[in-house]
Design a protein around this motif. Structure first.
Motif, PDB file in Angstrom:
ATOM      1  N   THR A 104       2.593   7.419   3.906  1.00  0.00           N
ATOM      2  CA  THR A 104       3.973   7.212   4.354  1.00  0.00           C
ATOM      3  C   THR A 104       4.077   5.911   5.145  1.00  0.00           C
ATOM      4  O   THR A 104       3.069   5.343   5.578  1.00  0.00           O
ATOM      5  CB  THR A 104       4.451   8.360   5.257  1.00  0.00           C
ATOM      6  OG1 THR A 104       3.688   8.345   6.466  1.00  0.00           O
ATOM      7  CG2 THR A 104       4.280   9.709   4.558  1.00  0.00           C
ATOM      8  N   TYR A 105       5.302   5.477   5.334  1.00  0.00           N
ATOM      9  CA  TYR A 105       5.524   4.253   6.122  1.00  0.00           C
ATOM     10  C   TYR A 105       5.017   4.432   7.548  1.00  0.00           C
ATOM     11  O   TYR A 105       4.451   3.500   8.145  1.00  0.00           O
ATOM     12  CB  TYR A 105       7.011   3.888   6.126  1.00  0.00           C
ATOM     13  CG  TYR A 105       7.314   2.649   6.935  1.00  0.00           C
ATOM     14  CD1 TYR A 105       7.127   1.373   6.385  1.00  0.00           C
ATOM     15  CD2 TYR A 105       7.764   2.740   8.250  1.00  0.00           C
ATOM     16  CE1 TYR A 105       7.379   0.226   7.131  1.00  0.00           C
ATOM     17  CE2 TYR A 105       8.015   1.596   9.000  1.00  0.00           C
ATOM     18  CZ  TYR A 105       7.821   0.348   8.431  1.00  0.00           C
ATOM     19  OH  TYR A 105       8.070  -0.784   9.168  1.00  0.00           O
ATOM     20  N   ALA A 106       5.185   5.606   8.109  1.00  0.00           N
ATOM     21  CA  ALA A 106       4.725   5.873   9.474  1.00  0.00           C
ATOM     22  C   ALA A 106       3.225   5.711   9.583  1.00  0.00           C
ATOM     23  O   ALA A 106       2.695   5.323  10.630  1.00  0.00           O
ATOM     24  CB  ALA A 106       5.157   7.266   9.907  1.00  0.00           C
ATOM     25  N   ASP A 107       2.517   5.981   8.476  1.00  0.00           N
ATOM     26  CA  ASP A 107       1.068   5.839   8.488  1.00  0.00           C
ATOM     27  C   ASP A 107       0.645   4.375   8.644  1.00  0.00           C
ATOM     28  O   ASP A 107      -0.450   4.082   9.139  1.00  0.00           O
ATOM     29  CB  ASP A 107       0.472   6.394   7.198  1.00  0.00           C
ATOM     30  CG  ASP A 107       0.621   7.913   7.104  1.00  0.00           C
ATOM     31  OD1 ASP A 107       0.753   8.548   8.171  1.00  0.00           O
ATOM     32  OD2 ASP A 107       0.605   8.443   5.982  1.00  0.00           O
ATOM     33  N   ILE A 108       1.502   3.450   8.208  1.00  0.00           N
ATOM     34  CA  ILE A 108       1.177   2.026   8.386  1.00  0.00           C
ATOM     35  C   ILE A 108       1.040   1.701   9.867  1.00  0.00           C
ATOM     36  O   ILE A 108       0.085   1.039  10.302  1.00  0.00           O
ATOM     37  CB  ILE A 108       2.267   1.122   7.761  1.00  0.00           C
ATOM     38  CG1 ILE A 108       2.322   1.300   6.242  1.00  0.00           C
ATOM     39  CG2 ILE A 108       1.985  -0.344   8.084  1.00  0.00           C
ATOM     40  CD1 ILE A 108       3.355   0.432   5.571  1.00  0.00           C
ATOM     41  N   ILE A 109       1.984   2.175  10.656  1.00  0.00           N
ATOM     42  CA  ILE A 109       2.005   1.872  12.089  1.00  0.00           C
ATOM     43  C   ILE A 109       0.769   2.431  12.781  1.00  0.00           C
ATOM     44  O   ILE A 109       0.150   1.765  13.620  1.00  0.00           O
ATOM     45  CB  ILE A 109       3.281   2.437  12.743  1.00  0.00           C
ATOM     46  CG1 ILE A 109       4.535   1.990  11.959  1.00  0.00           C
ATOM     47  CG2 ILE A 109       3.365   1.992  14.190  1.00  0.00           C
ATOM     48  CD1 ILE A 109       4.680   0.500  11.844  1.00  0.00           C
ATOM     49  N   SER A 110       0.401   3.651  12.414  1.00  0.00           N
ATOM     50  CA  SER A 110      -0.747   4.282  13.079  1.00  0.00           C
ATOM     51  C   SER A 110      -2.081   3.769  12.554  1.00  0.00           C
ATOM     52  O   SER A 110      -3.059   3.653  13.296  1.00  0.00           O
ATOM     53  CB  SER A 110      -0.665   5.801  12.919  1.00  0.00           C
ATOM     54  OG  SER A 110      -0.679   6.147  11.529  1.00  0.00           O
ATOM     55  N   THR A 111      -2.125   3.433  11.251  1.00  0.00           N
ATOM     56  CA  THR A 111      -3.376   2.977  10.653  1.00  0.00           C
ATOM     57  C   THR A 111      -3.681   1.512  10.990  1.00  0.00           C
ATOM     58  O   THR A 111      -4.842   1.137  11.174  1.00  0.00           O
ATOM     59  CB  THR A 111      -3.329   3.149   9.126  1.00  0.00           C
ATOM     60  OG1 THR A 111      -2.992   4.500   8.813  1.00  0.00           O
ATOM     61  CG2 THR A 111      -4.678   2.791   8.490  1.00  0.00           C
TER      62      THR A 111
END
Length: 273
Positions: free
Chosen positions: A182-189
């Motif tokens: 997901t797009y949110a995973d970009i921020i955390s990864t």
């Protein structure tokens, strides 16, 4: 060699005093060094008042003829030159005399090279050569300045092109990183991304690029997982396929897609409840 036919157009100039109250002689007391057996006075000395020489702890005597011994000297009252014995070379002596003025010779009448009594080169010829050399040198300097200016312009142009190239590279380069779901995973990864990092989001099949400030949507991409499925009646040569044998299907490649919605054509969908 100089054109001696023109020498008479270059007269010797003389500035002479008459020794009167209105135009008196100028008294000189000057120290000169003997060079090549002679000393050149600043002005032509008056013959009546003579020339007095002092120095070197000697009593100097002027003679008009005869051999120049160690303590003797001769004076050329036309040219203002005092002659000495060779033993006095390099000595500094003091000369007292009454100056009548001086004669000024043109450069074309002063020789600097000869063969016997024939003048080969004059001071004027040397001056002319020097002036020509200076003109040529100035022309070369001007050409060098022109070339240098052009080099500066080219260097500036190259720097501008390099700057533009670096700008384009900085704003278009892509450094692909492993995809996320997901797009949110970009921020955390990727909490500290660098310019150009590019990440695909599986959920939306969208690719994002970090431009230094934000993750920018740069288009869609098919993000597949797993193996390629081959629908065929015969076994494939490659082991990189998942083979599905079916006599009724034509040869066709399919892709396995992780999804909870029905895929489009060209994909095999395996739904898990």
């Amino acid at each position: 060699m100089a054109d001696f036919a023109e020498l008479y157009n270059d007269p010797i100039l003389s500035k002479k005093r008459i020794g009167s109250v209105e135009d008196p002689y100028l008294t000189y007391n000057e120290t000169l060094t003997i060079f090549n057996g002679r000393a050149l006075l600043t002005e032509i000395p008056n013959r009546e008042f003579r020339v007095e020489v002092t120095g070197d702890n000697k009593e100097w005597r002027e003679i008009e003829d005869g051999k120049l011994d160690d303590k003797y000297f001769k004076v050329d009252y036309l040219m203002g030159v005092v002659f000495f014995n060779a033993s006095n070379e390099g000595k500094s002596l003091t000369f007292n005399y009454s100056g009548e003025g001086a004669s000024f010779f043109p450069a074309s009448r002063i020789w600097i090279k000869r063969q016997g009594n024939m003048v080969i080169e004059t001071l004027q010829g040397l001056i002319d050569e020097a002036e020509d050399a200076i003109i040529r040198m100035n022309e070369r300097i001007a050409e060098c300045e022109r070339v240098t200016k052009r080099c500066v312009e080219i260097t500036k142009w190259c720097r501008e092109l390099t700057s533009e190239y670096e700008y384009v590279v900085e704003n278009t380069k892509k450094i692909y990183k492993p995809s996320v779901y997901t797009y949110a995973d970009i921020i955390s990864t990727y909490p500290n991304p660098l310019i150009g990092w590019t990440v695909a989001v599986k959920e939306t099949k969208t690719v994002y690029r970090w431009d230094g400030f934000d993750w920018i949507d740069i288009g869609t991409s098919e993000v597949y997982e797993g193996f390629t499925v081959l629908l065929s009646t015969t076994e494939p040569y490659s082991t990189n396929y998942v083979w599905y044998q079916d006599e009724e299907l034509a040869l066709e490649n399919k892709k396995i897609v992780v999804s909870n919605v029905a895929p489009g054509s060209g994909e095999v969908w395996y739904e898990i409840d």
